[in-house]
Design a protein around this motif. Structure first.
Motif, mmCIF file in Angstrom:
data_model
loop_
_atom_site.group_PDB
_atom_site.id
_atom_site.type_symbol
_atom_site.label_atom_id
_atom_site.label_comp_id
_atom_site.label_asym_id
_atom_site.label_seq_id
_atom_site.Cartn_x
_atom_site.Cartn_y
_atom_site.Cartn_z
ATOM 1 N N HIS A 1 0.869 -1.180 0.000
ATOM 2 C CA HIS A 1 0.000 0.000 0.000
ATOM 3 C C HIS A 1 0.905 1.229 0.000
ATOM 4 O O HIS A 1 1.381 1.656 1.046
ATOM 5 C CB HIS A 1 -0.932 0.004 1.216
ATOM 6 C CG HIS A 1 -1.991 1.066 1.153
ATOM 7 N ND1 HIS A 1 -3.270 0.871 1.617
ATOM 8 C CD2 HIS A 1 -1.978 2.331 0.661
ATOM 9 C CE1 HIS A 1 -3.985 1.964 1.429
ATOM 10 N NE2 HIS A 1 -3.210 2.880 0.858
ATOM 11 N N HIS B 1 1.869 5.224 -1.907
ATOM 12 C CA HIS B 1 1.598 6.351 -2.806
ATOM 13 C C HIS B 1 2.898 7.122 -2.894
ATOM 14 O O HIS B 1 3.664 7.167 -1.935
ATOM 15 C CB HIS B 1 0.521 7.271 -2.238
ATOM 16 C CG HIS B 1 -0.734 6.549 -1.861
ATOM 17 N ND1 HIS B 1 -1.675 6.164 -2.777
ATOM 18 C CD2 HIS B 1 -1.204 6.130 -0.650
ATOM 19 C CE1 HIS B 1 -2.666 5.536 -2.150
ATOM 20 N NE2 HIS B 1 -2.397 5.504 -0.863
ATOM 21 N N THR C 1 -1.121 2.173 -4.967
ATOM 22 C CA THR C 1 -2.581 2.116 -4.948
ATOM 23 C C THR C 1 -3.184 3.474 -5.311
ATOM 24 O O THR C 1 -3.994 4.018 -4.577
ATOM 25 C CB THR C 1 -3.070 1.653 -3.559
ATOM 26 O OG1 THR C 1 -2.457 2.502 -2.572
ATOM 27 C CG2 THR C 1 -2.679 0.234 -3.269
ATOM 28 N N HIS D 1 -10.586 0.693 -0.554
ATOM 29 C CA HIS D 1 -10.216 1.500 0.602
ATOM 30 C C HIS D 1 -11.394 1.501 1.550
ATOM 31 O O HIS D 1 -12.407 2.132 1.278
ATOM 32 C CB HIS D 1 -9.985 2.940 0.137
ATOM 33 C CG HIS D 1 -8.616 3.441 0.355
ATOM 34 N ND1 HIS D 1 -7.619 3.221 -0.542
ATOM 35 C CD2 HIS D 1 -8.061 4.156 1.364
ATOM 36 C CE1 HIS D 1 -6.501 3.789 -0.101
ATOM 37 N NE2 HIS D 1 -6.733 4.359 1.049
ATOM 38 N N HIS E 1 -7.064 -1.519 3.992
ATOM 39 C CA HIS E 1 -6.888 -0.982 5.352
ATOM 40 C C HIS E 1 -7.613 -1.902 6.329
ATOM 41 O O HIS E 1 -8.546 -2.602 5.953
ATOM 42 C CB HIS E 1 -7.526 0.405 5.519
ATOM 43 C CG HIS E 1 -6.794 1.528 4.886
ATOM 44 N ND1 HIS E 1 -5.477 1.813 5.139
ATOM 45 C CD2 HIS E 1 -7.220 2.481 4.015
ATOM 46 C CE1 HIS E 1 -5.129 2.880 4.452
ATOM 47 N NE2 HIS E 1 -6.154 3.306 3.752
ATOM 48 N N ASP F 1 0.740 2.451 3.538
ATOM 49 C CA ASP F 1 0.168 3.746 3.149
ATOM 50 C C ASP F 1 1.257 4.820 3.107
ATOM 51 O O ASP F 1 1.027 5.980 3.462
ATOM 52 C CB ASP F 1 -0.998 4.158 4.053
ATOM 53 C CG ASP F 1 -2.092 4.876 3.257
ATOM 54 O OD1 ASP F 1 -1.878 5.151 2.063
ATOM 55 O OD2 ASP F 1 -3.147 5.175 3.834
HETATM 56 ZN ZN LIG Z 1 -3.633 4.886 0.679
#
Ligand SMILES: [Zn+2]
Length: 448
Positions: free
Chosen positions: A83, A85, A107, A225, A245, A359
């Protein structure tokens, strides 16, 4: 006599051929944790030809090669961060590689146009400049005024390019067809109401159902998500397979029996990203920030920006809104994750595939190092190191349908691996004792 000489010659030729077989790299006498979840094997030799593992054997080394002595060292597969970015892959990718993250799942994100995805894939596909292999979903499927465009405002979000705003369910068929032409691992669907208050509206159920249906028609899975029970129920009802998540979900085994049964039946994968909770706590923990600075790897300017007093106030706001703080006492990380890790242990025991991701791209979630922090959080929550390693290697490759070539140290797979100085089974934080990172059979240049 002539016949005997002939026989001897054959023997010499075949014996010498065996002895001089050439390999590109051998890791000798290493303690192998292969990522399958099987116990550690001691003093194993790993033979690499080109970018593949061609032989794993005990005993004396046979053949010629560049040999790395693995005595008293530990070998694990290259890690996956499922996950991520990034808005600066040129800066971020060497940091992933430095920390042994040899594959990532991007993602979506505000920069993620088809061209940007292609640039990232290209950088990940070579092995001379340190970078992880890049897998990615489609751009975010969301709606106007919702997460993440409203919650993470940026001029880079452009409908039809870096994000898709679903305006009615009839459009969905053609948008799914459009993104299916690209090498994506699935559709990125954002149902959730945002990471913290003020919350936005969730995507309506009929949109969720339609996206999952159209994705299936195109042979695509959906990566969703969700962050709380209601969103999990919506996604499960639609038949979503991959959950990106598990931050605020808290299941009740009786009340939520149908949801749990549905997840099991659908062979679901969950990427918990509990690192998000640690990131909320970070600005209040000077000791953690100090440790990040000491790595000399993270961008000091970025850390200075993150250490700004305004972040502390923001963090306190999130912790209070999320009810982790009812008085002025700063909560422990353990108290913030226990509900989730207790659920995850039960789900994992029932066969749900748990893969790890962070994330990265959010404040205090940094390329590479935060995957190790995620592994530490799972250990804090009670998972055993052998299983945690499996989650960040084998299980990740399983979710991405890459198990035939990645995710474990087995013959026939790409040689993506990390050599460690200390035993990660003693403590998962030993995954940070990195001696060498190998990707695609090539020892990667690290940052210090
Ligand atoms: Zn994310």
């Amino acid at each position: 006599m002539r016949f005997i000489t002939f026989l001897i010659c054959i023997c010499l030729t075949s014996c010498s051929t065996k002895q001089s077989e050439h390999f590109d790299l051998i890791l000798s006498k290493v303690n192998l944790i292969d990522g399958t979840g099987n116990p550690m094997q001691n003093e194993v030799n790993i033979y690499i030809k080109g970018n593949k593992i061609v032989k794993i054997e005990k005993g004396q080394i046979e053949g010629t090669a560049n040999v790395i002595d693995g005595t008293d060292k530990y070998l694990i597969p290259g890690l996956f961060d499922c996950h991520t970015h990034t808005t600066d892959y040129i800066g971020d990718f060497p940091r992933f590689a430095h920390y042994g993250v040899t594959s990532i799942l991007v993602t979506g994100g505000s920069k993620c146009t088809n061209d940007y995805f292609e640039e990232m894939r290209d950088m990940g596909a070579q092995d001379s400049i340190p970078a992880p292999r890049v897998f990615h979903t489609s751009q975010h499927f969301t709606m106007e005024g919702k997460h993440p465009v409203k919650t993470y405002s940026s001029n880079d979000w452009i409908d039809g390019k870096s994000v898709f705003f679903l305006r009615d369910t009839l459009q969905i068929e053609s948008i799914v067809k459009q993104v299916a032409q690209y090498p994506i691992v699935g559709i990125k669907l954002t149902i959730e109401d945002g990471p913290f208050p003020p919350f936005v509206d969730r995507m309506p159920q009929n949109f969720v159902n339609k996206v999952v249906k159209e994705a299936a028609k195109n042979g695509l899975e959906v990566f969703v998500h969700v962050s709380d029970n209601e969103e999990l129920a919506m996604a499960q009802q639609a038949g979503v397979k991959n959950y990106l998540h598990y931050v605020m979900i808290d299941l009740d085994w009786e009340r939520d029996a149908a949801i749990i049964a549905g997840l099991i039946e659908n062979n679901a994968s969950i990427v918990p990203t509990l690192m998000l909770k640690k990131s909320w706590l970070y600005p209040l923990r000077i000791d953690w920030i100090k440790r990040l600075k000491e790595t000399n790897i993270q961008d000091l300017e970025e850390l200075a920006y993150l250490s700004d007093p305004a972040r502390k106030a923001k963090s306190l706001g999130i912790l209070k809104a999320r009810k982790f703080m009812t008085d002025e006492k700063i909560p422990t990380l353990l108290s913030m994750i226990t509900k989730q890790t207790e659920d995850l242990k039960l789900l994992y025991a029932k066969g749900i595939n748990i893969a790890l991701g962070t994330d990265t791209g959010n404040d205090f979630i940094l390329p590479g190092i935060s995957l190790h922090e995620e592994m530490q959080i799972m250990e804090l929550g009670g998972f055993a190191p052998l299983e945690i390693i499996k989650m960040s290697t084998h299980n990740a490759a399983k979710m991405l349908h890459q198990l035939d070539s990645l995710g474990t140290i087995e013959v026939g797979k790409y040689a993506d691996m990390i050599l460690l100085d200390h035993n990660p089974l003693d403590s998962i934080s030993n995954t940070l004792s990195i001696n060498r990172v190998i990707k695609n059979g090539v020892v990667q240049r690290r940052m210090n």
